[in-house]
Scaffold this motif. Structure first.
Motif, mmCIF file in Angstrom:
data_model
loop_
_atom_site.group_PDB
_atom_site.id
_atom_site.type_symbol
_atom_site.label_atom_id
_atom_site.label_comp_id
_atom_site.label_asym_id
_atom_site.label_seq_id
_atom_site.Cartn_x
_atom_site.Cartn_y
_atom_site.Cartn_z
ATOM 1 N N ASP A 147 23.648 75.675 48.510
ATOM 2 C CA ASP A 147 23.726 75.291 47.104
ATOM 3 C C ASP A 147 22.971 73.982 46.862
ATOM 4 O O ASP A 147 22.213 73.855 45.891
ATOM 5 C CB ASP A 147 25.195 75.139 46.697
ATOM 6 N N LEU A 148 23.155 73.016 47.757
ATOM 7 C CA LEU A 148 22.441 71.742 47.613
ATOM 8 C C LEU A 148 20.941 71.951 47.756
ATOM 9 O O LEU A 148 20.142 71.372 47.008
ATOM 10 C CB LEU A 148 22.935 70.736 48.660
ATOM 11 N N THR A 149 20.549 72.797 48.703
ATOM 12 C CA THR A 149 19.128 73.103 48.894
ATOM 13 C C THR A 149 18.529 73.692 47.618
ATOM 14 O O THR A 149 17.430 73.311 47.186
ATOM 15 C CB THR A 149 18.936 74.085 50.055
ATOM 16 N N ASN A 150 19.250 74.621 47.002
ATOM 17 C CA ASN A 150 18.776 75.227 45.760
ATOM 18 C C ASN A 150 18.639 74.184 44.656
ATOM 19 O O ASN A 150 17.639 74.158 43.916
ATOM 20 C CB ASN A 150 19.742 76.332 45.306
ATOM 21 N N LYS A 151 19.639 73.332 44.532
ATOM 22 C CA LYS A 151 19.616 72.305 43.486
ATOM 23 C C LYS A 151 18.431 71.358 43.659
ATOM 24 O O LYS A 151 17.717 71.033 42.696
ATOM 25 C CB LYS A 151 20.928 71.515 43.501
ATOM 26 N N LEU A 152 18.212 70.907 44.890
ATOM 27 C CA LEU A 152 17.115 69.979 45.145
ATOM 28 C C LEU A 152 15.765 70.653 44.939
ATOM 29 O O LEU A 152 14.817 70.032 44.448
ATOM 30 C CB LEU A 152 17.211 69.417 46.569
ATOM 31 N N TYR A 154 15.074 73.005 42.805
ATOM 32 C CA TYR A 154 14.844 73.076 41.360
ATOM 33 C C TYR A 154 14.319 71.747 40.815
ATOM 34 O O TYR A 154 13.618 71.718 39.803
ATOM 35 C CB TYR A 154 16.131 73.459 40.631
ATOM 36 N N LEU A 155 14.677 70.660 41.488
ATOM 37 C CA LEU A 155 14.220 69.338 41.052
ATOM 38 C C LEU A 155 12.860 68.985 41.638
ATOM 39 O O LEU A 155 12.333 67.893 41.398
ATOM 40 C CB LEU A 155 15.236 68.262 41.454
ATOM 41 N N GLY A 156 12.277 69.900 42.417
ATOM 42 C CA GLY A 156 10.961 69.648 42.994
ATOM 43 C C GLY A 156 11.005 68.835 44.270
ATOM 44 O O GLY A 156 9.976 68.323 44.730
ATOM 45 N N ILE A 157 12.188 68.706 44.867
ATOM 46 C CA ILE A 157 12.333 67.949 46.114
ATOM 47 C C ILE A 157 12.176 68.911 47.294
ATOM 48 O O ILE A 157 12.792 69.976 47.324
ATOM 49 C CB ILE A 157 13.710 67.258 46.167
ATOM 50 N N LYS A 158 11.344 68.548 48.256
ATOM 51 C CA LYS A 158 11.116 69.394 49.416
ATOM 52 C C LYS A 158 12.375 69.436 50.285
ATOM 53 O O LYS A 158 12.785 68.409 50.831
ATOM 54 C CB LYS A 158 9.932 68.879 50.235
ATOM 55 N N CYS A 159 12.952 70.615 50.384
ATOM 56 C CA CYS A 159 14.256 70.727 51.041
ATOM 57 C C CYS A 159 14.348 72.049 51.791
ATOM 58 O O CYS A 159 13.882 73.086 51.317
ATOM 59 C CB CYS A 159 15.346 70.645 49.978
ATOM 60 N N ALA A 248 31.855 69.469 44.528
ATOM 61 C CA ALA A 248 31.899 68.352 43.582
ATOM 62 C C ALA A 248 30.982 67.223 44.038
ATOM 63 O O ALA A 248 30.250 66.633 43.228
ATOM 64 C CB ALA A 248 33.338 67.839 43.446
ATOM 65 N N VAL A 249 30.988 66.938 45.338
ATOM 66 C CA VAL A 249 30.180 65.834 45.862
ATOM 67 C C VAL A 249 28.689 66.145 45.760
ATOM 68 O O VAL A 249 27.892 65.286 45.371
ATOM 69 C CB VAL A 249 30.575 65.504 47.314
ATOM 70 N N ILE A 250 28.283 67.374 46.087
ATOM 71 C CA ILE A 250 26.846 67.675 45.992
ATOM 72 C C ILE A 250 26.386 67.716 44.536
ATOM 73 O O ILE A 250 25.231 67.409 44.236
ATOM 74 C CB ILE A 250 26.455 68.974 46.717
ATOM 75 N N THR A 251 27.304 68.046 43.632
ATOM 76 C CA THR A 251 26.957 67.993 42.209
ATOM 77 C C THR A 251 26.789 66.549 41.761
ATOM 78 O O THR A 251 25.918 66.235 40.939
ATOM 79 C CB THR A 251 28.027 68.701 41.363
ATOM 80 N N MET A 252 27.614 65.646 42.311
ATOM 81 C CA MET A 252 27.445 64.212 42.039
ATOM 82 C C MET A 252 26.058 63.752 42.500
ATOM 83 O O MET A 252 25.368 63.003 41.794
ATOM 84 C CB MET A 252 28.516 63.397 42.756
ATOM 85 N N LEU A 253 25.667 64.188 43.693
ATOM 86 C CA LEU A 253 24.344 63.839 44.215
ATOM 87 C C LEU A 253 23.240 64.366 43.289
ATOM 88 O O LEU A 253 22.303 63.638 42.933
ATOM 89 C CB LEU A 253 24.151 64.418 45.618
ATOM 90 N N TYR A 254 23.360 65.610 42.922
ATOM 91 C CA TYR A 254 22.377 66.281 42.068
ATOM 92 C C TYR A 254 22.211 65.548 40.741
ATOM 93 O O TYR A 254 21.090 65.216 40.314
ATOM 94 C CB TYR A 254 22.843 67.725 41.846
ATOM 95 N N MET A 255 23.335 65.238 40.093
ATOM 96 C CA MET A 255 23.281 64.563 38.802
ATOM 97 C C MET A 255 22.820 63.114 38.958
ATOM 98 O O MET A 255 22.121 62.571 38.094
ATOM 99 C CB MET A 255 24.650 64.637 38.120
ATOM 100 N N LYS A 271 10.440 73.279 33.995
ATOM 101 C CA LYS A 271 9.377 74.039 34.646
ATOM 102 C C LYS A 271 9.962 75.127 35.546
ATOM 103 O O LYS A 271 9.509 76.280 35.523
ATOM 104 C CB LYS A 271 8.488 73.096 35.470
ATOM 105 N N SER A 272 10.972 74.767 36.335
ATOM 106 C CA SER A 272 11.603 75.741 37.221
ATOM 107 C C SER A 272 12.288 76.837 36.425
ATOM 108 O O SER A 272 12.230 78.020 36.784
ATOM 109 C CB SER A 272 12.641 75.036 38.116
ATOM 110 N N GLY A 273 12.920 76.439 35.305
ATOM 111 C CA GLY A 273 13.589 77.430 34.457
ATOM 112 C C GLY A 273 12.612 78.406 33.839
ATOM 113 O O GLY A 273 12.891 79.607 33.738
#
Length: 285
Positions: A147-152, A154-159, A248-255, A271-273
């Motif tokens: 889930d964290l990998t997917n979130k990052l 989407y933000l254009g972060i290499k993960c 919850a914690v990875i969502t905190m990181l994401y936001m 862009k990802s959307g």
């Protein structure tokens, strides 16, 4: 700590009618005695009508007055959450729903109290300043890693993340000082995750751990620890609610990452959307 029923009432209180607020106030002051009251008795004591009582308990998420009383019965001996959070063969769906909701709320509140904001800010800075991010976790924690990998992404972060523990260790050996690894383990003692963290550390990468055990081997090799709390409910050794706090914690990181450059990351998300917009049905099925 907020009582789970108190939380329910406070959540819906602003939208209740005046008469329903009166019933809700009576519940807050008389939780123990309401358990043994009929709806008629409750209505008379609270000074409201029986339909008002029914509307109130339904607004709190119960199917009816009987389900509401059963919930009170299961929670009457605890000032915070049900003392008996274990899953039993005799549990009803009503008590199961109550236990699940109350336990999740309790654990999220504990995470909020436990999380170190400076560590959260530090983890965000590491992620946004790294060239590559690797995320490691096994079993239940792997779904959070993905889930964290997917979130990052989407933000254009290499993960990257791997379900194969051998590939996790190989990828960890290929990290550098410009990279970071996020290692997720509820206990902090998962051998494969700890070994991946140690290997990444030897490669020079920064290590961020997400765990509820600050005295674990994982924390011993971490640069930053994000504590998810100190409790969980298990059944036959399986932590049932671990993903609630980890998510919850990875969502905190994401936001938190988005907040570092809101305009930039908003454009990345847009862009990802747009790239996957055609994957949704737009016409009525």
């Amino acid at each position: 700590m907020t009582n789970s029923l108190d939380f329910k009432i406070k959540s819906v209180y602003p939208i209740l009618r005046q008469s329903e607020k009166k019933a809700a106030d009576y519940i807050l002051k008389n939780k123990k005695t309401v358990t043994n009251m009929s709806m008629k008795d409750f209505a008379e004591k609270a000074g409201v009508s029986q339909p008002t009582v029914m509307r109130t308990v339904k607004a709190l998420g119960f199917d009816g007055y009987t389900a509401f009383k059963r919930y009170l019965k299961y929670n009457r001996n605890d000032s915070e959450i049900p003392t008996d959070n274990a899953l039993h063969p005799w549990d009803t769906m009503e008590s199961l729903a109550a236990k699940t909701t109350a336990s999740s709320i309790h654990m999220l509140e504990e995470t909020l109290q436990t999380i170190n904001i400076k560590n959260l800010e530090g983890a965000v800075k590491i992620i946004v300043s790294s060239e590559n991010i690797a995320v490691y976790g096994v079993e239940n924690s792997y779904s959070i890693a993905l889930d964290l990998t997917n979130k990052l992404t989407y933000l254009g972060i290499k993960c990257i993340s791997y379900s194969d523990v051998y590939l996790q260790k190989v990828s960890a050996s290929n990290l550098s000082r410009k990279d970071a690894a996020v290692c997720i383990s509820l206990s902090g003692t998962s051998r494969d995750t700890v070994e991946a963290a140690k290997t990444a550390k030897q490669s020079g990468a920064k290590i961020i751990s997400i765990t509820n055990n600050e005295n674990s081997p994982l924390c011993g090799c971490s640069d930053i620890v994000l504590n998810t709390g100190n409790s969980d409910i298990t059944i036959y050794g399986d932590a049932i609610f671990s993903r609630v706090t980890q998510s919850a914690v990875i969502t905190m990181l994401y936001m938190g990452i988005i907040l570092t450059n809101y305009e930039y990351y908003s454009k990345k998300l847009q862009k990802s959307g747009n790239l996957i917009k055609n994957k949704q049905y737009t016409e009525d099925l």
